[in-house]
Scaffold this motif. Structure first.
Motif, PDB file in Angstrom:
ATOM      1  N   TYR A  29      -2.264  12.318  49.921  1.00  0.00           N
ATOM      2  CA  TYR A  29      -3.234  13.251  49.338  1.00  0.00           C
ATOM      3  C   TYR A  29      -4.148  12.548  48.346  1.00  0.00           C
ATOM      4  O   TYR A  29      -5.385  12.645  48.426  1.00  0.00           O
ATOM      5  N   SER A  31      -4.583   9.284  47.997  1.00  0.00           N
ATOM      6  CA  SER A  31      -5.280   8.170  48.640  1.00  0.00           C
ATOM      7  C   SER A  31      -6.547   8.655  49.334  1.00  0.00           C
ATOM      8  O   SER A  31      -7.619   8.036  49.223  1.00  0.00           O
ATOM      9  N   GLU A  32      -6.445   9.763  50.043  1.00  0.00           N
ATOM     10  CA  GLU A  32      -7.624  10.306  50.730  1.00  0.00           C
ATOM     11  C   GLU A  32      -8.652  10.816  49.726  1.00  0.00           C
ATOM     12  O   GLU A  32      -9.866  10.626  49.903  1.00  0.00           O
ATOM     13  N   ARG A  33      -8.181  11.442  48.677  1.00  0.00           N
ATOM     14  CA  ARG A  33      -9.082  12.027  47.684  1.00  0.00           C
ATOM     15  C   ARG A  33      -9.923  10.965  46.989  1.00  0.00           C
ATOM     16  O   ARG A  33     -11.108  11.189  46.702  1.00  0.00           O
TER      17      ARG A  33
END
Length: 415
Positions: A29, A31-33
């Motif tokens: 979560y 890392s993607e953000r």
């Protein structure tokens, strides 16, 4: 390898008699953000749900080697250090006395007793921590006991460095960026000392709570100083004075690499990590994740480790966390409404509320005069900015309407 690095590795090896390495987990979560590989070093998953066990264990281990006859240890703490000391007292089979303020919540006392069992005695002394600390040190002098400092001790610093040893072994290399909380400085001094001595090319961001930024104050004048704690919400990191030994390690940190986290914003992070990731973090444990927005440009495309330093969260605090999070997000406010005492006045005010506005508290305070009364009113909304529109509508109708949300004196007294 330098002496400090060698001792830190020895401390890490010795810790394996007590518990396995805490996990280093990549968080999809986050890392993607942030467009980065973000890993969480989960110190909230140690046996006492914080890293404090490490320093307490290493300090007691080394005292026992140097002086096998020393069987009496003392500390002063109302939090994670107390639980760590209690745990290692039971492990080594020595006598521990844990001094705590009289005002310590029963839940923290119970947890400390649970970890220490028959090995520890809880001593409630003093209304404030400074009084508790003085009593603990005085008792040590009288009883010939050894005082276990929570952070300002070379063996404690060395023990906390084991977090860095494990992190590098688990990741297979040094991270590009490390984010960690600062209270008294034991964790940051230990981890940064180890990374420096193994020539790790890691940039560090240190995080303090706004209500107790003692490292920031020390960097400003070049020496530790005692500051006023203005908010105790982040009780695991709101420290009035950075340690002398720890500051010697941290004194050359660029001021721009020490960030301040507002307490209400920390509450948003606590909620997000609980609701989205199922991770329970105490306020100090959420500090490293909380500042990722502030350093998003620094960490894009990088490998980042955030140390989640503790998970000793009392769920009775959840209503406060929700309230403070909503305050930061602009979704809840408190007002004093000056309401004309005439038929239909309340109806006129209610008609001004928008479809997303919800009254959560309505309390008549007192009659100021024959013509007006004062009401404490709490309002939640679903859209940040709604309160600006509401204020304009209320002003246009001539109602007295005062926002007291950020007035600490009034809010503490009335709310």
């Amino acid at each position: 390898m330098t002496d400090f690095a060698t001792r830190s590795r020895a401390a890490t090896d010795a810790l394996r008699d007590v518990f396995p390495p805490t996990p280093l987990l990549k968080n999809a979560y986050l890392s993607e953000r942030y467009g980065a590989d973000i890993w969480l070093k989960r110190e909230d998953l140690s046996p006492v749900r914080s890293y404090k066990l490490r320093g307490a264990f290493n300090a007691m281990r080394k005292v026992r080697v140097a002086d096998p006859g020393q069987m009496h240890f003392v500390c002063a703490s109302a939090g994670n250090h107390a639980q760590g000391v209690a745990f290692v007292c039971a492990h080594f089979g020595v006598r521990g006395q844990i001094f705590m303020p009289v005002t310590t919540p029963e839940q923290k006392i119970l947890k400390t007793r649970t970890f220490g069992g028959d090995a520890v005695e809880i001593v409630l002394e003093g209304d404030f921590f400074d009084e508790t600390l003085a009593a603990a040190k005085a008792h040590c002098a009288e009883a010939g006991a050894h005082f276990l400092s929570p952070f300002d001790d070379s063996d404690v610093i060395e023990g906390q460095a084991s977090v860095a040893v494990e992190m590098m072994e688990q990741l297979g290399r040094a991270p590009d960026h490390l984010v960690l909380p600062v209270g008294g400085g034991g964790l940051s001094a230990g981890m940064l000392s180890y990374l420096r001595e193994v020539d790790a090319p890691t940039r560090a961001t240190l995080v303090e709570p706004a209500g107790g930024a003692s490292l920031t104050a020390a960097l400003r004048i070049g020496a530790p100083q005692t500051i006023e704690i203005t908010d105790t919400f982040v009780d695991g990191a709101a420290v009035a004075r950075i340690g002398d030994r720890t500051f010697e390690v941290l004194r050359n940190i660029p001021p721009g690499d020490v960030l301040i986290a507002p307490e209400n914003r920390i509450c948003v992070t606590i909620q997000e990590m609980l609701n989205l990731e199922g991770i329970v973090l105490e306020p100090a444990g959420a500090l490293s994740v909380n500042v990722l927005d502030d350093i998003a440009d620094r960490i894009a495309g990088k490998t980042v480790v955030c140390v989640t330093s503790g998970g000793n969260f009392d769920f009775e605090r959840l209503p406060e966390v929700k309230e403070r999070a909503q305050n930061w997000q602009g979704l809840k406010k408190y007002f004093i409404l000056r309401l004309p005492q005439r038929p239909g006045a309340l109806r006129d005010f209610l008609d001004l509320l928008g479809p997303e506005d919800n009254i959560t508290r309505f309390e008549y305070l007192k009659k100021n005069s024959r013509n007006f009364g004062s009401v404490l009113i709490g309002i939640e909304t679903e859209r940040a900015g709604s309160f600006d529109d509401l204020g304009d509508r209320v002003a246009s109708r001539g109602f007295g309407f005062r926002d007291i949300t950020d007035d600490n004196i009034l809010a503490d007294f009335l709310i």
